[in-house]
Design a protein around this motif. Sequence first.
Motif, PDB file in Angstrom:
ATOM      1  N   ARG A 250      29.885  35.836   3.900  1.00  0.00           N
ATOM      2  CA  ARG A 250      30.488  36.556   2.777  1.00  0.00           C
ATOM      3  C   ARG A 250      31.720  35.779   2.303  1.00  0.00           C
ATOM      4  O   ARG A 250      32.697  35.625   3.040  1.00  0.00           O
ATOM      5  CB  ARG A 250      30.861  37.980   3.179  1.00  0.00           C
ATOM      6  CG  ARG A 250      29.671  38.927   3.170  1.00  0.00           C
ATOM      7  CD  ARG A 250      30.065  40.385   3.164  1.00  0.00           C
ATOM      8  NE  ARG A 250      28.937  41.204   2.738  1.00  0.00           N
ATOM      9  CZ  ARG A 250      28.974  42.517   2.576  1.00  0.00           C
ATOM     10  NH1 ARG A 250      30.100  43.182   2.818  1.00  0.00           N
ATOM     11  NH2 ARG A 250      27.910  43.178   2.163  1.00  0.00           N
TER      12      ARG A 250
ATOM     13  N   GLU B 193      25.295  41.553  -2.522  1.00  0.00           N
ATOM     14  CA  GLU B 193      24.194  41.288  -1.590  1.00  0.00           C
ATOM     15  C   GLU B 193      23.023  42.240  -1.797  1.00  0.00           C
ATOM     16  O   GLU B 193      21.868  41.852  -1.630  1.00  0.00           O
ATOM     17  CB  GLU B 193      24.698  41.362  -0.153  1.00  0.00           C
ATOM     18  CG  GLU B 193      25.690  40.248   0.165  1.00  0.00           C
ATOM     19  CD  GLU B 193      25.819  39.969   1.646  1.00  0.00           C
ATOM     20  OE1 GLU B 193      25.878  38.785   2.011  1.00  0.00           O
ATOM     21  OE2 GLU B 193      25.850  40.938   2.439  1.00  0.00           O
TER      22      GLU B 193
ATOM     23  N   GLN C  96      21.830  40.848  -5.193  1.00  0.00           N
ATOM     24  CA  GLN C  96      21.791  39.382  -5.235  1.00  0.00           C
ATOM     25  C   GLN C  96      22.193  38.869  -6.623  1.00  0.00           C
ATOM     26  O   GLN C  96      21.475  38.115  -7.278  1.00  0.00           O
ATOM     27  CB  GLN C  96      20.391  38.892  -4.828  1.00  0.00           C
ATOM     28  CG  GLN C  96      20.016  39.329  -3.415  1.00  0.00           C
ATOM     29  CD  GLN C  96      18.574  39.076  -3.051  1.00  0.00           C
ATOM     30  OE1 GLN C  96      17.890  38.289  -3.700  1.00  0.00           O
ATOM     31  NE2 GLN C  96      18.089  39.738  -2.008  1.00  0.00           N
TER      32      GLN C  96
ATOM     33  N   ARG D 283      24.283  44.773   3.652  1.00  0.00           N
ATOM     34  CA  ARG D 283      23.884  43.407   3.328  1.00  0.00           C
ATOM     35  C   ARG D 283      22.542  43.334   2.593  1.00  0.00           C
ATOM     36  O   ARG D 283      21.975  42.245   2.414  1.00  0.00           O
ATOM     37  CB  ARG D 283      23.845  42.556   4.596  1.00  0.00           C
ATOM     38  CG  ARG D 283      25.191  42.555   5.345  1.00  0.00           C
ATOM     39  CD  ARG D 283      25.457  41.271   6.043  1.00  0.00           C
ATOM     40  NE  ARG D 283      25.644  40.166   5.113  1.00  0.00           N
ATOM     41  CZ  ARG D 283      25.919  38.925   5.511  1.00  0.00           C
ATOM     42  NH1 ARG D 283      26.041  38.653   6.807  1.00  0.00           N
ATOM     43  NH2 ARG D 283      26.058  37.968   4.633  1.00  0.00           N
TER      44      ARG D 283
END
Length: 579
Positions: A267, A353, A356, A386
Amino acid sequence: MISQLSWKIGGQQGEGVESTDRIFSTALNRLGYYLYGYRHFSSRIKGGHTNNKIRISTQPKLAISDDLDILVAFDQESIDLNAHELRAGGVVVADAKFNPVLPEGINARLFPVPITSIAEDLGTSLMKNMVASGASWALLGLPVDVFNKAVEEEFGRKGAAIVEKNIEAVKRGSDFVLELAGGPLEEFQLEPADGKQKLFMIGNEAIGLGAVAGGCRLMSAYPITPASEIMEYLIKKLPKFGGTVVQTEDEIAAVTMAIGANYAGVRTMTASAGPGLSLMMEAIGLAGMTETPLVIVDTQRGGPSTGLPTKQEQSDLNAMVYGTHGEIPKIVIAPASLEDCFYDTIESFNLSEQYQVPVILMTDLQLSLGKQSCEPLDLNKMPINRGKLVRESELPSLETNELFKRYELTDDGVSPRVIPGDKFGLHHVTGVEHDETGRPSESAINRKRMMDKRLTKLDGMYIRDAVRADAPYAEADLLIIGMGSTGGTIDEARVRLESDGLKTNHITIRQIHPFPAELVEPYLNGAAKVVVLENNATGQLADQVKLHAGHANKIKSVLKYDGNPFLPSEVHKACKELV
């Protein structure tokens, strides 16, 4: 006794204005007061007028006060430039060294204190900031032991002797002004605060703290006002959690390094201001095409070009929404408070995330650098998510020479993601159009499928509090719309508008892109007139509202682009004139 008071210190940049404000406000924070600060400074390292204004209250305040109770002046210029803010009966504490004079027509009391002389008697003129702050504190009649504790915290690392010298400077400044004034000023005695400890920081520090809490372990950035404090904060904090900060040679290197690190599974964030954001545009397109998570903080300042690098503005909105070439999905979030800066940073990493896509966190100079109080933050409120990051143990076996479908067509448009090097995760990555495995493809059918996949993945996406509303009326005379740091100022203006007999609603748009039209439209429908308040010259937020939610015929803009934030009185006056 009074429930709030405003205090300002002014002088030349580099002569202790910032440290005076820091110690003074730290002591007030220790007592439990709510504070809201504004820092006016020049775009140079030393020299040029600078001032810090602090609003002190027993209740939360999120706006700069219209007037001023106490002005501490290190030079005549500080009096000339700021005395007009003084309310009738206000006070000026000025260095006697420059023979201070109040401008004609200013109804205030002047207390000349030999600030520099006292400091020099103690060994160095550098201590004049302590003399000045001691004089201010004494006029308020607040407990001196709390102030001395703040002095100890500021200078403790330099040794006991330095601490004692500075405490003596505080005492001498205090004694001198109390003799002049005949004791603490009764009309400036603040009601006791609640005594509860509050966080006291700038928005950039809240963003840095949010980055750490959100799992960020690398920041790549190039210094630029007003974003640099994020990098400075993380330089101190990230190594404690196994992370690091890399100062790159420019913003292009910063954003491409962030893309590469995110691709590798770390990250990572970068932060800049308008000029740096311009340099990042091509790389933002790369992140969009490769569907690589990316978090960018844009701390807006006066533009274009170098513009007003140390002044307030909200003029990067169009660049954030439309700046990249081609068409990619991206998210633009506008925090409106210190708490938002913290929680939205964590949410930015999660969203980048989950979907994306690039996420741009849009602040402005006042929110980035204005120091203010906030309640303790909940570190568990925003758990880390995530998204579709697939662990190596979960990857299905592949035949020899078969590639992982990194850009697989899915129902929600979001494909599974792997960390490079994972067994059975081999795939291509390229900035040209590609198929599901990442191999370059110029097929018309594939092109449309991939564009649709990318561009529909944000359909129906809303962040937490995408539109924050204080709207008590089903049918309002006036709806005021703002973004960023303007919320508190709008709310104070609304109190005055209500006393004028106007029914007002207020919404703060926090999700700038994709624009949350469905959430905004009901408030537009219920308002006779609409005002959009923003710090730019062209009404960029108003254009977004008109484009996506309609009602252009009843939307008016209230704009300010002189480098200064709005004052409540300005908003009140402008809204009354438009209604």
